[in-house]
Design a protein around this motif. Structure first.
Motif, mmCIF file in Angstrom:
data_model
loop_
_atom_site.group_PDB
_atom_site.id
_atom_site.type_symbol
_atom_site.label_atom_id
_atom_site.label_comp_id
_atom_site.label_asym_id
_atom_site.label_seq_id
_atom_site.Cartn_x
_atom_site.Cartn_y
_atom_site.Cartn_z
ATOM 1 N N ASP A 319 0.854 -1.178 0.000
ATOM 2 C CA ASP A 319 0.000 0.000 0.000
ATOM 3 C C ASP A 319 0.890 1.229 0.000
ATOM 4 O O ASP A 319 1.415 1.635 1.022
ATOM 5 C CB ASP A 319 -0.906 -0.024 1.236
ATOM 6 N N SER A 320 1.096 1.794 -1.189
ATOM 7 C CA SER A 320 2.067 2.880 -1.317
ATOM 8 C C SER A 320 1.420 4.258 -1.405
ATOM 9 O O SER A 320 2.098 5.251 -1.611
ATOM 10 C CB SER A 320 2.933 2.650 -2.552
ATOM 11 N N ASN A 321 0.094 4.327 -1.247
ATOM 12 C CA ASN A 321 -0.595 5.608 -1.370
ATOM 13 C C ASN A 321 -0.001 6.695 -0.494
ATOM 14 O O ASN A 321 0.217 7.816 -0.945
ATOM 15 C CB ASN A 321 -2.075 5.429 -1.001
ATOM 16 N N GLY A 322 0.289 6.336 0.770
ATOM 17 C CA GLY A 322 0.804 7.309 1.734
ATOM 18 C C GLY A 322 2.104 7.940 1.252
ATOM 19 O O GLY A 322 2.283 9.160 1.321
ATOM 20 N N ILE A 323 3.009 7.111 0.719
ATOM 21 C CA ILE A 323 4.303 7.603 0.242
ATOM 22 C C ILE A 323 4.097 8.615 -0.890
ATOM 23 O O ILE A 323 4.684 9.697 -0.897
ATOM 24 C CB ILE A 323 5.165 6.423 -0.269
ATOM 25 N N PHE A 324 3.208 8.262 -1.840
ATOM 26 C CA PHE A 324 3.032 9.131 -2.990
ATOM 27 C C PHE A 324 2.312 10.423 -2.626
ATOM 28 O O PHE A 324 2.562 11.478 -3.204
ATOM 29 C CB PHE A 324 2.322 8.375 -4.120
ATOM 30 N N ILE A 325 1.406 10.345 -1.644
ATOM 31 C CA ILE A 325 0.736 11.566 -1.190
ATOM 32 C C ILE A 325 1.762 12.488 -0.513
ATOM 33 O O ILE A 325 1.730 13.709 -0.692
ATOM 34 C CB ILE A 325 -0.421 11.234 -0.216
ATOM 35 N N THR A 326 2.704 11.876 0.229
ATOM 36 C CA THR A 326 3.756 12.684 0.866
ATOM 37 C C THR A 326 4.623 13.362 -0.188
ATOM 38 O O THR A 326 4.930 14.555 -0.096
ATOM 39 C CB THR A 326 4.648 11.796 1.760
ATOM 40 N N ILE A 327 5.004 12.598 -1.213
ATOM 41 C CA ILE A 327 5.780 13.184 -2.316
ATOM 42 C C ILE A 327 5.016 14.366 -2.909
ATOM 43 O O ILE A 327 5.567 15.440 -3.140
ATOM 44 C CB ILE A 327 6.062 12.131 -3.416
ATOM 45 N N PHE A 328 3.722 14.167 -3.100
ATOM 46 C CA PHE A 328 2.912 15.237 -3.685
ATOM 47 C C PHE A 328 2.897 16.480 -2.793
ATOM 48 O O PHE A 328 3.000 17.605 -3.290
ATOM 49 C CB PHE A 328 1.486 14.751 -3.947
ATOM 50 N N VAL A 330 5.143 17.590 -0.749
ATOM 51 C CA VAL A 330 6.408 18.311 -0.883
ATOM 52 C C VAL A 330 6.466 19.023 -2.235
ATOM 53 O O VAL A 330 6.807 20.205 -2.336
ATOM 54 C CB VAL A 330 7.607 17.337 -0.741
ATOM 55 N N TYR A 331 6.070 18.290 -3.272
ATOM 56 C CA TYR A 331 6.070 18.842 -4.625
ATOM 57 C C TYR A 331 5.224 20.107 -4.700
ATOM 58 O O TYR A 331 5.637 21.125 -5.253
ATOM 59 C CB TYR A 331 5.524 17.791 -5.596
ATOM 60 N N LEU A 332 4.018 20.017 -4.120
ATOM 61 C CA LEU A 332 3.079 21.131 -4.193
ATOM 62 C C LEU A 332 3.677 22.381 -3.552
ATOM 63 O O LEU A 332 3.561 23.489 -4.073
ATOM 64 C CB LEU A 332 1.771 20.748 -3.499
#
Ligand SMILES: [Zn+2]
Length: 377
Positions: A319-328, A330-332
């Motif tokens: 379940d990698s959703n959390g990691i990608f939301i965190t990346i987002f 920071v990106y934002l």
């Protein structure tokens, strides 16, 4: 392949094939024009051979591909930069932000509708016969476990006087239902003059009984067989009752349908969200459209990350959703800082404020979507 293509296309725009008016828009052309300055069609009067035809096709695919790659790499590697380029006029080398977002929403929609299979939830549907553990003669039907367990349970329920109360309430409901079912039309009409809330819930009771017990499947059947007036309100009550009945029988399919609509909800709330960005950065030189493009670009990136996360999840069973939301997240922040060019502290405050607004708007959209799905399901 690229060089080969250019040599193919060169043949069509050779000097001997050039015309003096554009074949597409009629704009007057010089023989030195390779393309029409008005509509940008190639200046060529040569009849299309099959080869020319496919060359044109591949040239457009390749130019779309290179735009797409450039958009993707700019979006992924340089937060905020792509929006800056775009609003400052550097547009032809990138794909249109709205079309880009729409394509990603569609891909994401396809991915989640293949993946999120909630239909096994349908097994937990409310089965009216199974859940009524009170028999027709008013006794408790406790047909589970062995005799000893049943006795024990009966004793416990007796001691708590629960059974008694359930029986009383259930009898009252049964009585009410049978009265309604024996005179459906007159029961329906008794609610005609009451206040809106009472009228709606009264009519709802009658109609959902007819749907569940008398197999009334369509609105026209309700009108014909039960002599009920055709009004907008009655139609809404019928649709609501029917959706709720369907939902209680197949909750999983309902959830599937709801989730598959989510990506498209963004198109309703992003234009609204852009108003808030515009207010927060009111002193910047950007227009409303610029802010909207900024939100389209970032939403596109969110979809890309969610699609990647979906692929990672289905390949590695994690379940990698959390990691990608965190990346987002920071990106934002980086995108906001670069696009709006303000200090870290100011950006943090605005970032927190805008994220709160974003979640509120997304929440409202989900609620609206949920209600809408329930009524039309
Ligand atoms: Zn033209």
């Amino acid at each position: 392949m690229g060089n080969k293509l250019i040599s193919f296309t060169k043949k069509r725009d050779e000097l001997k094939y050039r015309g003096t008016t554009c074949k597409n828009c009629g704009h007057p052309l010089e023989l030195s024009d390779k393309f029409c300055p008005n509509c940008s069609q190639a200046n060529s009067v040569k009849k299309l051979t099959l080869r020319d035809f496919f060359d044109e096709f591949f040239a457009s695919v390749i130019s779309y591909d290179s735009k797409l790659l450039k958009t993707l790499s700019a979006l992924l590697c340089r937060p905020g930069r792509i929006t800056k380029d775009y609003v400052n006029g550097k547009r032809v080398s990138y794909t249109n932000p709205f079309r880009f977002l729409l394509s990603l929403a569609i891909i994401y929609f396809l991915a989640i509708s293949f993946n999120s299979d909630f239909s096994q939830l349908d097994d937990y549907a409310i089965d009216e016969k199974a859940s009524s553990f009170i028999g027709d003669n008013g006794t408790l039907n406790l047909n589970f476990g062995d005799n000893e367990q049943q006795n024990e349970l009966s004793q416990v329920m007796d001691s708590l006087k629960i059974a008694d109360n359930i029986l009383k309430i259930s009898e009252r409901i049964k009585k009410r239902d049978s009265i309604i079912l024996s005179h459906p039309t007159s029961s329906f009409n008794t609610y005609q003059d009451s206040t809106f809330g009472n009228r709606f819930s009264g009519k709802y009771k009658v109609i959902s009984l007819l749907i569940n017990q008398k197999e009334v499947k369509s609105y026209s059947k309700l009108l014909d067989e039960y002599d009920i007036e055709d009004t907008n309100e009655n139609k809404i009550v019928f649709n609501t009752a029917k959706s709720v009945s369907k939902f209680s029988k197949q909750p999983g399919s309902f959830l599937n349908e709801l989730i598959s609509k989510l990506p498209f909800a963004t198109f309703f709330f992003l234009p609204l969200f852009a108003i808030f960005i515009w207010l927060v950065y009111i002193r910047k030189k950007y227009t409303y459209t610029d802010h909207l493009i900024f939100s389209f670009h970032n939403q596109s990136l969110l979809f890309i990350l969610l699609i990647i996360s979906f692929l990672v999840d289905s390949v590695f069973k994690v379940d990698s959703n959390g990691i990608f939301i965190t990346i987002f997240s920071v990106y934002l922040f980086m995108a906001m800082k670069r696009f709006y060019e303000q200090g870290t502290l100011k950006t943090i405050v605005k970032y927190l404020f805008l994220n709160t607004i974003f979640f509120i708007l997304a929440g409202i959209s989900v609620i609206l979507l949920f209600t809408g799905s329930l009524i039309t399901y």
